[in-house]
Design a protein around this motif. Structure first.
Motif, mmCIF file in Angstrom:
data_model
loop_
_atom_site.group_PDB
_atom_site.id
_atom_site.type_symbol
_atom_site.label_atom_id
_atom_site.label_comp_id
_atom_site.label_asym_id
_atom_site.label_seq_id
_atom_site.Cartn_x
_atom_site.Cartn_y
_atom_site.Cartn_z
ATOM 1 N N ASP A 27 -81.528 -12.728 -58.039
ATOM 2 C CA ASP A 27 -80.287 -13.503 -57.974
ATOM 3 C C ASP A 27 -79.092 -12.641 -58.349
ATOM 4 N N VAL A 28 -77.906 -13.122 -57.960
ATOM 5 C CA VAL A 28 -76.656 -12.463 -58.349
ATOM 6 C C VAL A 28 -76.020 -13.274 -59.481
ATOM 7 N N VAL A 29 -75.661 -12.589 -60.573
ATOM 8 C CA VAL A 29 -75.078 -13.256 -61.741
ATOM 9 C C VAL A 29 -73.826 -12.489 -62.171
ATOM 10 N N ALA A 30 -72.744 -13.205 -62.455
ATOM 11 C CA ALA A 30 -71.541 -12.534 -62.968
ATOM 12 C C ALA A 30 -71.695 -12.300 -64.459
ATOM 13 N N ILE A 31 -71.456 -11.051 -64.865
ATOM 14 C CA ILE A 31 -71.656 -10.672 -66.270
ATOM 15 C C ILE A 31 -70.386 -10.036 -66.843
ATOM 16 N N VAL A 127 -72.952 -8.372 -75.348
ATOM 17 C CA VAL A 127 -73.599 -9.397 -74.512
ATOM 18 C C VAL A 127 -74.147 -8.750 -73.251
ATOM 19 N N CYS A 128 -73.329 -7.881 -72.654
ATOM 20 C CA CYS A 128 -73.751 -7.199 -71.435
ATOM 21 C C CYS A 128 -74.997 -6.363 -71.690
ATOM 22 N N ARG A 129 -74.973 -5.570 -72.766
ATOM 23 C CA ARG A 129 -76.141 -4.704 -73.044
ATOM 24 C C ARG A 129 -77.383 -5.520 -73.358
ATOM 25 N N ASN A 130 -77.201 -6.682 -74.035
ATOM 26 C CA ASN A 130 -78.342 -7.587 -74.256
ATOM 27 C C ASN A 130 -78.957 -8.026 -72.945
ATOM 28 N N ASP A 161 -63.034 -17.170 -57.514
ATOM 29 C CA ASP A 161 -63.481 -16.442 -56.316
ATOM 30 C C ASP A 161 -64.929 -16.767 -55.939
ATOM 31 N N MET A 162 -65.785 -16.995 -56.937
ATOM 32 C CA MET A 162 -67.240 -16.999 -56.691
ATOM 33 C C MET A 162 -67.874 -18.385 -56.723
ATOM 34 N N ASN A 163 -67.102 -19.433 -56.996
ATOM 35 C CA ASN A 163 -67.680 -20.785 -57.034
ATOM 36 C C ASN A 163 -68.393 -21.091 -55.711
ATOM 37 N N GLY A 164 -69.647 -21.510 -55.815
ATOM 38 C CA GLY A 164 -70.430 -21.842 -54.624
ATOM 39 C C GLY A 164 -71.181 -20.655 -54.044
ATOM 40 N N ARG A 165 -70.897 -19.441 -54.553
ATOM 41 C CA ARG A 165 -71.535 -18.245 -53.999
ATOM 42 C C ARG A 165 -72.636 -17.674 -54.880
ATOM 43 N N ILE A 166 -72.587 -17.954 -56.194
ATOM 44 C CA ILE A 166 -73.569 -17.376 -57.125
ATOM 45 C C ILE A 166 -74.020 -18.454 -58.118
ATOM 46 N N PRO A 167 -75.243 -18.339 -58.676
ATOM 47 C CA PRO A 167 -75.732 -19.410 -59.556
ATOM 48 C C PRO A 167 -75.128 -19.410 -60.969
ATOM 49 N N TYR A 168 -74.849 -18.214 -61.548
ATOM 50 C CA TYR A 168 -74.398 -18.183 -62.945
ATOM 51 C C TYR A 168 -73.227 -17.227 -63.168
ATOM 52 N N ILE A 169 -72.332 -17.650 -64.094
ATOM 53 C CA ILE A 169 -71.312 -16.761 -64.648
ATOM 54 C C ILE A 169 -71.495 -16.786 -66.165
ATOM 55 N N VAL A 170 -71.668 -15.624 -66.781
ATOM 56 C CA VAL A 170 -71.790 -15.550 -68.238
ATOM 57 C C VAL A 170 -70.398 -15.323 -68.824
ATOM 58 N N ASP A 171 -69.912 -16.269 -69.617
ATOM 59 C CA ASP A 171 -68.541 -16.240 -70.135
ATOM 60 C C ASP A 171 -68.513 -15.680 -71.554
ATOM 61 N N ALA A 172 -67.991 -14.473 -71.718
ATOM 62 C CA ALA A 172 -67.857 -13.899 -73.062
ATOM 63 C C ALA A 172 -66.387 -13.668 -73.401
ATOM 64 N N GLY A 173 -65.486 -14.452 -72.805
ATOM 65 C CA GLY A 173 -64.063 -14.310 -73.108
ATOM 66 C C GLY A 173 -63.417 -13.199 -72.300
#
Ligand code: AMP
Ligand code: MG
Length: 346
Positions: A27-31, A127-130, A161-173
């Motif tokens: 899957d594609v996830v925004a990190i 968070v990214c490295r985790n 931009d990505m709503n509807g295109r990918i399952p998850y966005i991880v929000d770390a501020g």
């Protein structure tokens, strides 16, 4: 096909396991990273990387940066690590420095656009490295915007931009640096900067000899060594112009344009000092980034502000730039593209 895009705000281990699992399985996830938000996918899986290109509408010859949680993880991905690369890694990883090295057979051509070198980076973001550690595979991650548009430094900008295109966005501020990594190629006798970014030329020169920019960056007559540099980038919805100079000259240049634009709605990205000169006479959407010449503050706010101006639906944008030194080189490289070259040194 529309997928439901979930923004993950609770950064607990279970949630990070979930996204790591999704990444590992294609899957594609925004990190989040310290530079901008990335659109991540398994960097060893050609089908997964195809999904990145589809979600972004990215030209297929523009290669991806592989992100790793530590230095050890690059060993299976490269043929060799020259001494100069080791020096750079020791000095700047984790951090906003991407190094291209001869790729091993493990790295699919999809990651490199068919080039013999693979671009590698270890982000300075917990968070990214985790997530990278839990995923257990290198994560290919270009900026999480639709190609040509401003990069995202908040989860909300990714969502737009990505709503509807990918399952998850991880929000770390909000991302702390705000512009992308510096991309370098290591030569036998030095280092070539292919894309200016979070690690400045001055910083590189503290640890290695013979640091130079890719000639493309100043002349544009030659082909860039980083294929992505030739594309149109970072464009806000409204036409944008930038001015660089002292606050008095910048304010005067702004006033001239504002007069020409008459009743159109303007948006202004300015320093505190220039704002003081304009605020009583000019109406419009202002964003003040910090003191005059503060490239770090401008980098931090730049993409966020372009996204905000898109939201405000303004007719034109005027920006106050900074000098081309230090982090200013990276910011002005982005600003010049956002302005489609309409940039004036006063
Ligand atoms: P982005 O993913 O949007 O941050 O862009 C990554 C940048 O790194 C683009 O300009 C790419 O062309 C460049 N890049 C990625 N891989 C390589 C590589 N193997 N050689 C040269 N440039 C690369
Ligand atoms: Mg990008």
């Amino acid at each position: 096909e529309n997928v439901e895009t979930k923004i993950i705000t609770e950064l607990i281990r279970d949630n990070l396991q979930l996204v790591a699992h999704a990444l590992r399985h294609g899957d594609v996830v925004a990190i989040p990273t310290e530079t901008v938000y990335g659109l991540g996918a398994n960097g060893l899986d050609t089908d997964a990387m195809d999904k990145i290109y589809a979600a972004k509408g990215r030209p297929s010859d523009n290669p991806l940066i592989l992100h790793v949680p530590n230095v050890e993880s690059i060993k299976p991905l490269v043929k060799e690590i020259p001494e100069t690369a080791k020096t750079l890694i020791k000095a700047f990883w984790p951090g906003p420095l991407t190094i291209t090295l001869p790729k091993s057979d493990l790295v699919p051509d999809r990651a490199t656009g068919g080039l013999a070198r693979v671009a590698l980076r270890c982000p300075d973001h917990d968070v990214c490295r985790n997530i990278l550690e839990l995923a257990g595979v290198p994560i290919a991650a270009p900026s999480a915007n639709i190609s040509g548009r401003p990069s995202p430094t908040t989860a909300q900008s990714v969502y737009d931009d990505m709503n509807g295109r990918i399952p998850y966005i991880v929000d770390a501020g909000i991302c702390t640096i705000g512009v992308e990594s510096t991309v370098v190629e290591v030569r036998d006798d030095g280092v070539t900067i292919l894309r200016p970014g979070g690690i400045t030329k001055e910083m590189l020169e503290q640890v290695v000899d013979n640091v130079s920019y890719d000639p493309f960056l100043s002349s544009q007559n030659e082909a860039p060594k980083a294929p992505g540099m030739k594309y149109k980038h970072y464009a806000p919805n409204a036409p944008m112009r930038a001015f660089i100079g002292n606050s008095k000259d910048v304010a005067e240049a702004f006033n001239n344009v504002i007069r020409e634009q008459e009743s159109k709605r303007g948006a202004f990205l300015v320093s505190q000092e220039t704002y003081e000169l304009l605020k009583d006479s000019v109406h419009g959407e202002f964003h003040v980034y910090g003191h005059s010449g503060d490239a770090v503050a401008l980098a931090h706010d730049f993409y966020k502000t372009l996204h905000h101006f898109n939201e405000c639906d303004v007719d034109y944008i005027l920006a106050e730039g900074v000098e081309n030194t230090g982090l200013g080189v990276a910011v002005m490289n982005r600003m010049e593209k956002a302005c489609a070259g309409h940039i004036i040194y006063l």
